[in-house]
Enzyme design. Structure first.
Site, mmCIF file in Angstrom:
data_model
loop_
_atom_site.group_PDB
_atom_site.id
_atom_site.type_symbol
_atom_site.label_atom_id
_atom_site.label_comp_id
_atom_site.label_asym_id
_atom_site.label_seq_id
_atom_site.Cartn_x
_atom_site.Cartn_y
_atom_site.Cartn_z
ATOM 1 C CB CYS A 235 0.366 -7.184 27.397
ATOM 2 S SG CYS A 235 -0.939 -6.477 26.408
ATOM 3 N NE ARG B 212 -4.935 -23.398 41.274
ATOM 4 C CZ ARG B 212 -4.468 -24.531 40.786
ATOM 5 N NH1 ARG B 212 -4.823 -24.950 39.588
ATOM 6 N NH2 ARG B 212 -3.660 -25.281 41.499
#
Ligand SMILES: *Cc1c(COP(=O)(O)O)cnc(C)c1O
Length: 477
Positions: free
Chosen positions: A397, A366
């Protein structure tokens, strides 16, 4: 002027320095959350450190009684608001917020019906033993297989979303020789979020019939043998704090409802008896959020519908609502372990401590998806150290892999600390991914001092299981 202007201020305006960076803010944490004499966080009678020891981190923890009580409270709120006007209200749990068979049992025990939005969600609800007659099926592009399965299962209502779907469903129902109750998903043009609502320019979205098209859609349903038009459905947004958007939308829907109540076919008009006004009731993610009590929302929305019906001289329909977040959001806490920290100097002499945890956007999408705010606390201890501005980040990453954008924690937060992020019960587990091939965490329910796994965590074998390039003999044990 810099060639690369900084767009966001280093810390949000709503974030105050807390007087105690160990406090558990009311309404953000499960109601029974507390700290024991050692400062260990207790949820459902179980300490965070015991949970982390037993199940590892990251871990989704769900407070069972919190879910049950929100479900009961929502049902009672809407039922009693409707009863004041002499009509019935049905509350569906919007399963997409967090679906597992256990959660379905908790909410159906509390008297809720269940909303699903795909064949997969339908399968979970049926596997949980939910009464098919009290399941609603949504979706703007349900497959034929999903529609067939729903009809064959005896799903109580299908919310149709397009002209093509009406034709497909009519054919399926004719072939099955059954009758299917149908609601029309209507796009009222109102879109609401938190404090504001937009009353125009939101017809340009994928869900629902416009108010103009709905009249033609209703005629199509009514002309299809085996389809029974029982009502209208509208969902105006999510994380809504006030009733104004609902009231505006209700006015438009009631006007359409009144038009559809007086067709040339008086028999068909008899079937129209329900308005489903969807979900979207807001919760507190941080101390800055002040959601309206569900009872106040229920009274405000139902009174607005009643007023519109009175104005137009139509009998008031039965009502339905579909809370998701408001049922499960506050019940969830995610536990993480801190791995690394890094201090960064900001403008104006501020310092931000980056606190990296062992999960991230794969277990809570979210913040990355919506810029959502959360809060955090040390979970296994309290500290007298002064408040330090932190940003809790994950291990993915991506620089946007943020769990808590801005928060104050005790300045001595360090690797090995257990961190708890509250209000993660809705749209975290259900939006989880395997990004970077992280296994999705287990879900543990806590209640009365006991913990049990309700969804097991993924293993490396789970992650490799679908890769067709690995000979079965070479799989890890
Ligand atoms: C998402 C959704 C809900 C639930 O929304 P919440 O914000 O979780 O209450 C209800 N109805 C429909 C149609 C939805 O798409």
């Amino acid at each position: 002027m810099s060639a690369h202007p900084t767009s966001t201020p280093p810390l949000p305006a709503w974030l105050d320095v807390p007087s105690d960076p160990n406090d558990l803010v009311d309404g953000v944490w499960p109601t029974d959350a507390a700290r024991d004499a050692d400062g260990d966080l207790i949820i459902g009678g179980v300490t965070a450190s015991a949970l982390a020891r037993e199940y590892g981190t990251p871990l989704y923890v769900v407070d069972e009684d919190e879910v049950r009580s929100h479900a009961r409270r929502a049902r009672e709120a809407f039922e009693s608001a409707a009863a004041r006007h002499g009509v019935a209200a049905r509350v569906y749990y919007a399963g997409k917020a967090f679906l597992s068979t256990e959660v379905v049992r908790w909410v159906t025990d509390a008297g809720l019906a269940v909303d699903v939005a795909s064949g997969g969600e339908l399968a979970v609800a049926l596997a949980a033993g939910a009464d098919p007659g009290r399941i609603g099926l949504h979706g703007n592009n349900k497959s034929i297989a999903e529609l067939e399965r729903a009809v064959a299962s005896g799903v109580g209502s299908i919310v149709v979303d397009s002209f093509q779907e009406i034709e497909r469903l009519a054919a399926i129902v004719a072939a099955a020789g059954t009758v299917q109750d149908v609601l029309l998903r209507v796009n009222s043009g109102v879109h609401a979020e938190t404090h504001d609502f937009l009353a125009t320019a939101h017809e340009d979205q994928k869900f629902g019939f416009t108010l103009a098209d709905a009249v033609r859609a209703a005629a199509l349903v009514r002309n299809a043998e085996g389809l029974r038009l029982v009502g209208l459905h509208c969902h105006i947004g999510s994380q809504i704090f006030g009733t104004a958007g609902f009231a505006e939308s209700a006015a438009r829907i009631v006007s359409l409802y009144a038009d559809l109540l007086a067709p040339s076919d008086a028999d068909a008009a008899q079937d129209m008896r329900v308005l489903n006004l969807g979900g979207g009731f807001g919760i507190a993610y941080t101390r800055a959020d002040r959601p309206t009590a569900i009872e106040t929302l229920a009274d405000g929305i139902v009174d607005a519908v009643a007023a519109e019906c009175a104005e137009r001289g139509v009998r008031m329909p039965d009502l339905a609502f579909e809370p998701g977040r408001a049922i499960v959001g506050q019940a969830g806490v995610t536990l993480y372990t801190v791995g690394t920290t890094k201090a960064v100097a900001l403008e104006g002499g501020l310092e931000r401590l980056y606190v990296s945890v062992d999960g991230g956007m794969s277990d809570n999408a979210r913040p990355a998806l919506y810029g959502a705010n959360y809060s955090a606390r040390l979970a296994a201890r309290v500290s007298d150290a002064p408040p330090q501005l932190v940003r809790v980040v994950g291990k993915h990453c991506e620089s946007g892999d943020i769990v808590v954008d801005a928060e104050y924690l005790p300045a001595d937060v360090e690797p090995g600390d257990l961190l708890a992020v509250p209000a993660t019960g809705a749209y975290c587990f259900s939006l989880a991914s395997n990004y970077n091939f992280l296994p999705r965490p287990a879900v543990v329910a806590v209640r009365d001092g006991r913990a049990r796994v309700i969804v097991r965590g993924e293993t490396l074998d789970d992650l490799l299981a679908r890769d067709a390039g690995i000979p079965p003999t070479e799989r890890t044990a």
